[in-house]
Design a protein around this motif. Structure first.
Motif, short mmCIF file in Angstrom:
data_model
loop_
_atom_site.label_atom_id
_atom_site.label_comp_id
_atom_site.label_asym_id
_atom_site.label_seq_id
_atom_site.Cartn_x
_atom_site.Cartn_y
_atom_site.Cartn_z
N ILE A 160 6.42 5.00 13.81
CA ILE A 160 5.01 4.61 13.71
C ILE A 160 4.47 4.96 12.32
O ILE A 160 3.76 4.17 11.70
N SER A 161 4.82 6.14 11.81
CA SER A 161 4.40 6.50 10.46
C SER A 161 4.97 5.52 9.44
O SER A 161 4.28 5.06 8.53
N GLY A 162 6.25 5.19 9.59
CA GLY A 162 6.89 4.25 8.68
C GLY A 162 6.29 2.86 8.76
O GLY A 162 6.13 2.18 7.74
N ILE A 163 5.93 2.43 9.97
CA ILE A 163 5.32 1.11 10.13
C ILE A 163 3.97 1.07 9.43
O ILE A 163 3.61 0.08 8.78
N GLY A 164 3.20 2.17 9.52
CA GLY A 164 1.92 2.22 8.82
C GLY A 164 2.10 2.06 7.31
O GLY A 164 1.45 1.23 6.67
N TRP A 165 3.01 2.88 6.74
CA TRP A 165 3.29 2.78 5.30
C TRP A 165 3.81 1.40 4.95
O TRP A 165 3.40 0.77 3.97
N GLY A 166 4.77 0.92 5.76
CA GLY A 166 5.41 -0.36 5.47
C GLY A 166 4.42 -1.52 5.49
O GLY A 166 4.42 -2.37 4.59
N LEU A 167 3.57 -1.56 6.52
CA LEU A 167 2.58 -2.62 6.59
C LEU A 167 1.57 -2.52 5.45
O LEU A 167 1.05 -3.54 4.97
N GLY A 168 1.30 -1.29 5.01
CA GLY A 168 0.42 -1.12 3.85
C GLY A 168 1.01 -1.77 2.61
O GLY A 168 0.31 -2.48 1.87
N TYR A 169 2.30 -1.54 2.38
CA TYR A 169 2.97 -2.18 1.24
C TYR A 169 2.97 -3.70 1.38
O TYR A 169 2.69 -4.43 0.42
N LEU A 170 3.32 -4.19 2.56
CA LEU A 170 3.37 -5.64 2.77
C LEU A 170 1.97 -6.26 2.65
O LEU A 170 1.81 -7.37 2.15
N GLY A 171 0.97 -5.52 3.12
CA GLY A 171 -0.40 -5.99 2.96
C GLY A 171 -0.78 -6.11 1.50
O GLY A 171 -1.49 -7.05 1.10
N SER A 172 -0.31 -5.16 0.68
CA SER A 172 -0.58 -5.21 -0.76
C SER A 172 -0.04 -6.50 -1.37
O SER A 172 -0.68 -7.12 -2.22
N ILE A 173 1.15 -6.90 -0.91
CA ILE A 173 1.77 -8.11 -1.44
C ILE A 173 0.91 -9.33 -1.15
O ILE A 173 0.58 -10.12 -2.04
N VAL A 174 0.55 -9.49 0.12
CA VAL A 174 -0.23 -10.66 0.52
C VAL A 174 -1.55 -10.69 -0.25
O VAL A 174 -1.97 -11.74 -0.78
N LEU A 175 -2.22 -9.54 -0.34
CA LEU A 175 -3.51 -9.49 -1.01
C LEU A 175 -3.38 -9.77 -2.51
O LEU A 175 -4.17 -10.53 -3.09
N LEU A 176 -2.39 -9.16 -3.17
CA LEU A 176 -2.20 -9.38 -4.61
C LEU A 176 -1.89 -10.85 -4.91
O LEU A 176 -2.42 -11.42 -5.87
N VAL A 177 -1.03 -11.46 -4.09
CA VAL A 177 -0.72 -12.88 -4.30
C VAL A 177 -1.97 -13.74 -4.10
O VAL A 177 -2.24 -14.66 -4.88
N LEU A 178 -2.75 -13.41 -3.07
CA LEU A 178 -3.98 -14.15 -2.80
C LEU A 178 -4.95 -14.05 -3.97
O LEU A 178 -5.50 -15.06 -4.43
N LEU A 179 -5.14 -12.84 -4.49
CA LEU A 179 -6.05 -12.64 -5.62
C LEU A 179 -5.53 -13.31 -6.88
O LEU A 179 -6.30 -13.87 -7.67
#
Length: 484
Positions: free
Chosen positions: A194-213
């Motif tokens: 669960i801790s890893g999923i939180g960190w991992g989704l945070g990183y993946l979220g960064s990707i989607v947001l950076l590409v969008l911006l």
């Protein structure tokens, strides 16, 4: 969206249910059904996706670099730098603007170190942990929205740096309450995942947001003075609206992904037997806690110190990675963002995979393997030629192990924390990290100064990671819960 269950043995996630069909969380709270706990864990992890808007966009790749750009120095001096990047007057102006940002950031770090453990301690047993998470997250979002008003110009530099510093304070404080919640949404069997999923989704979220911006606002598509597919005015003449609108969208992103945890994860119950103390008296309680840890749980205190050191090295990899890419390996600004997207993808996937190893073999093994790999790749980078291909390969290899070490460190502390003291110990976790936060930047600067070569700063990062590894050696592999 659902969190993955255990695929290795067919057992349900998040843990094996009791005969009543319910599971008990790490904090020993009320038993719930596996399905309900999975929903809570998903909502909790999505907050990390929202938080990526502040960490990746504001602190690292967009707003902070905007403040450090020539848009915030005298236009006449900036013109000198355009003609000659080594012009003494231009370099002095750059250094002055960087110092404004760095000095306010240092003050912010000191304030977090002073107040984080006390605020975390006061949230334990108060019945207000989620409330404070919401308040601190909301303030962070409001500060991001205020960044829209930071226009290009010397007169706005201080206010932009102040917003960055204050935003960092509230983002760190919200992180204390968020990390403390991990024990509410996981079981002893899956806390690592669960801790890893939180960190991992945070990183993946960064990707989607950076590409969008990048696509909407920042990438140049050939139109003079306008960026993004929306054709937003850019540069000094355009009021840097491309950057400012990007921050607004990032703030909206934060709100959207922060809301689920507020609705799905219940508030902790209030402990009526917990003595009430004033804010200042809380510091006395804090020092007694540290003294008690030193006597009864010295290994946990050692873990807090060791993790503070190696986490400082981990943060430096991302903090100095963009600088090295541009100065040493010749990356253009757009290439830096492309690398950032790839780096977050690799870090996210590595973190998601490492969560399984954490639960199977324990968090210490994940931390130690990550630190060995990171140190080795740092050494290799020093001796290889300064070519883009080299940085792409070994820079991404470094990123692969950053997330696993961060997530395993969080899960180690969550396993070691007795119920009712999550905020207190995660407050100490934030404080020790802040106390050590000067080490890697200082060593990085020292080796750059001694060698005259920015690439040699990697030696400083490698030393910190190696010292963190050595400090972790005496820490027990089998996590023992601290004395209540």
């Amino acid at each position: 969206m659902a969190l993955p269950g255990r695929a290795d043995d067919g057992a349900p996630s998040p843990s094996d249910p009791t005969p009543s069909g319910r599971v008990e969380t790490v904090d020993g709270g009320a038993a719930v059904t596996p399905k309900e706990l999975k929903k809570r864990a998903t909502a909790w992890a999505l907050w990390d996706v929202g938080n990526s808007a502040f960490q990746a966009v504001v602190v690292t790749f967009v707003f902070a670099t905007y403040l450090a750009s020539d848009l915030f120095i005298d236009p006449q001096v900036a013109a000198l730098g355009e003609a000659n990047p080594l012009d003494p007057q231009y370099l002095a102006a750059q250094a002055a603007s960087t110092n404004v940002i760095a000095n306010l950031s240092t003050v912010a770090g000191l304030l977090v170190a002073l107040i984080a453990p006390v605020l975390g301690q006061r949230s334990d047993g108060s019945g207000r942990r989620k409330l404070w998470l919401g308040i601190f997250t909301g303030i962070t979002v409001l500060i991001m929205l205020a960044m829209f008003f930071i226009q290009p110009g010397e007169e706005y530099l201080f206010w932009g740096a102040l917003l960055l510093a204050v935003g960092t304070i509230f983002a760190e404080l919200s992180g204390v309450n968020y990390n403390a919640m991990l024990s509410q949404v996981s079981t002893p069997k899956n806390v690592g995942r669960i801790s890893g999923i939180g960190w991992g989704l945070g990183y993946l979220g960064s990707i989607v947001l950076l590409v969008l911006l990048l696509v909407l606002f920042i990438q140049s598509f050939g139109a003079e003075g306008r960026n993004g597919i929306l054709g937003v005015p850019s540069g000094a003449d355009g009021g840097a609206l491309d950057i400012r609108f990007a921050i607004v969208l990032a703030a909206v992103w934060y709100v959207v992904f922060a809301l689920p945890v507020m609705f799905k994860v219940p508030e902790i119950p209030k402990d009526e037997n917990r003595p009430k103390v004033s804010f200042l008296a809380s510091y006395g309680v804090l020092f007694r806690v540290i003294g008690k840890l030193a006597k009864s749980d010295p290994k946990l205190l050692l873990f807090l110190a060791a993790s503070a050191v190696f986490r400082d090295g981990l943060q430096a990899i991302f903090a100095f990675g963009a600088i090295l890419a541009a100065q040493v390996y010749g990356f253009a600004p757009s290439e830096v963002i492309y690398f950032a997207v790839a780096a977050n993808l690799v870090a996210g996937l590595g973190t998601l995979a490492a969560g399984w190893f954490d639960d199977r073999f324990g968090p210490k093994l994940v931390i130690m393997a990550s630190l060995v790999s990171l140190t080795a790749f740092s050494v290799v980078l020093i001796f290889l030629p300064s070519e883009k291909t080299v940085f792409w390969i070994f820079g991404l290899a470094l990123c692969l192990f950053v997330g696993p070490a961060q997530a395993a460190s969080r899960s180690y502390l969550s396993r070691a924390t007795p119920p009712g003291r999550e905020g207190e110990l995660f407050g100490l976790y934030a404080t020790t990290n802040r106390v050590a936060s000067f080490i890697t930047p200082a060593l990085f600067s020292l080796f750059v100064f001694l060698s005259g070569n920015p690439k040699m700063g990697i030696i400083g990062i490698g030393i910190v990671l190696a010292v963190g590894f050595l400090m972790m050696l005496p820490v027990p592999s089998k996590v023992k819960q601290a004395s209540a």
